[in-house]
Design a protein around this motif. Structure first.
Motif, PDB file in Angstrom:
ATOM      1  N   ALA A  14      18.003  53.657 -81.797  1.00 12.64           N
ATOM      2  CA  ALA A  14      19.215  54.310 -82.296  1.00 12.64           C
ATOM      3  C   ALA A  14      20.495  53.596 -81.878  1.00 12.64           C
ATOM      4  CB  ALA A  14      19.262  55.759 -81.814  1.00 12.64           C
ATOM      5  N   ASP A  15      20.396  52.639 -80.972  1.00 12.81           N
ATOM      6  CA  ASP A  15      21.560  51.945 -80.427  1.00 12.81           C
ATOM      7  C   ASP A  15      22.007  50.815 -81.362  1.00 12.81           C
ATOM      8  OD1 ASP A  15      23.455  50.534 -78.960  1.00 12.81           O
ATOM      9  OD2 ASP A  15      22.273  50.532 -77.122  1.00 12.81           O
ATOM     10  N   PRO A  16      23.193  50.925 -81.956  1.00 16.09           N
ATOM     11  CA  PRO A  16      23.668  49.868 -82.859  1.00 16.09           C
ATOM     12  C   PRO A  16      23.788  48.501 -82.178  1.00 16.09           C
ATOM     13  CG  PRO A  16      25.085  51.812 -83.000  1.00 16.09           C
ATOM     14  CD  PRO A  16      24.126  52.036 -81.873  1.00 16.09           C
ATOM     15  N   ALA A  19      20.571  46.533 -82.699  1.00 18.33           N
ATOM     16  CA  ALA A  19      20.076  46.418 -84.073  1.00 18.33           C
ATOM     17  C   ALA A  19      19.536  45.021 -84.378  1.00 18.33           C
ATOM     18  CB  ALA A  19      21.171  46.785 -85.060  1.00 18.33           C
ATOM     19  N   HIS A  20      19.956  44.030 -83.622  1.00 23.41           N
ATOM     20  CA  HIS A  20      19.486  42.661 -83.849  1.00 23.41           C
ATOM     21  C   HIS A  20      18.052  42.448 -83.362  1.00 23.41           C
ATOM     22  CE1 HIS A  20      20.833  42.558 -79.668  1.00 23.41           C
ATOM     23  NE2 HIS A  20      20.054  41.506 -79.522  1.00 23.41           N
ATOM     24  N   GLY A  47       6.576  61.816 -85.226  1.00 24.15           N
ATOM     25  CA  GLY A  47       6.343  62.155 -86.619  1.00 24.15           C
ATOM     26  C   GLY A  47       6.962  61.206 -87.620  1.00 24.15           C
ATOM     27  N   MET A  48       7.401  60.048 -87.155  1.00 24.11           N
ATOM     28  CA  MET A  48       7.956  59.021 -88.044  1.00 24.11           C
ATOM     29  C   MET A  48       7.724  57.662 -87.397  1.00 24.11           C
ATOM     30  SD  MET A  48      12.091  59.282 -87.422  1.00 24.11           S
ATOM     31  CE  MET A  48      12.203  61.042 -87.427  1.00 24.11           C
ATOM     32  N   SER A  49       7.776  56.636 -88.216  1.00 24.26           N
ATOM     33  CA  SER A  49       7.587  55.283 -87.681  1.00 24.26           C
ATOM     34  C   SER A  49       8.847  54.843 -86.937  1.00 24.26           C
ATOM     35  CB  SER A  49       7.292  54.303 -88.816  1.00 24.26           C
ATOM     36  OG  SER A  49       8.466  54.087 -89.581  1.00 24.26           O
ATOM     37  N   ALA A  55      16.254  53.648 -89.135  1.00 24.09           N
ATOM     38  CA  ALA A  55      17.029  53.862 -90.366  1.00 24.09           C
ATOM     39  C   ALA A  55      17.758  55.207 -90.349  1.00 24.09           C
ATOM     40  CB  ALA A  55      16.111  53.773 -91.568  1.00 24.09           C
ATOM     41  N   ALA A  56      17.213  56.174 -89.643  1.00 28.61           N
ATOM     42  CA  ALA A  56      17.799  57.521 -89.594  1.00 28.61           C
ATOM     43  C   ALA A  56      18.968  57.633 -88.631  1.00 28.61           C
ATOM     44  CB  ALA A  56      16.724  58.533 -89.211  1.00 28.61           C
TER      45      ALA A  56
END
Length: 57
Positions: A14-16, A19-20, A47-49, A55-56
């Motif tokens: 979740a940490d922008p 993102a790299h 419950g999600m990849s 992406a969320a």
């Protein structure tokens, strides 16, 4: 222990600023031996990849 590692992976996904990094690299960083193992453990816990979690954010 595993739950803590998964929570840290979730935080990193979740940490922008991270993102790299590839999803597999984040799993490896927290001690998961391979991408499939990390993905399966993450999906079971949340419950999600890992990619869907990223992406969320």
């Amino acid at each position: 222990m595993r739950e803590q590692r998964l929570a840290r992976c979730r935080r990193d996904l979740a940490d922008p600023a991270l993102a790299h990094l590839a999803v597999a690299a984040i799993g490896s960083r927290w001690g998961f031996p391979g991408p499939a193992h990390f993905s399966n453990a993450f999906r079971t816990a949340y419950g999600m990849s890992p990619s869907e979690a990223r992406a969320a954010r």
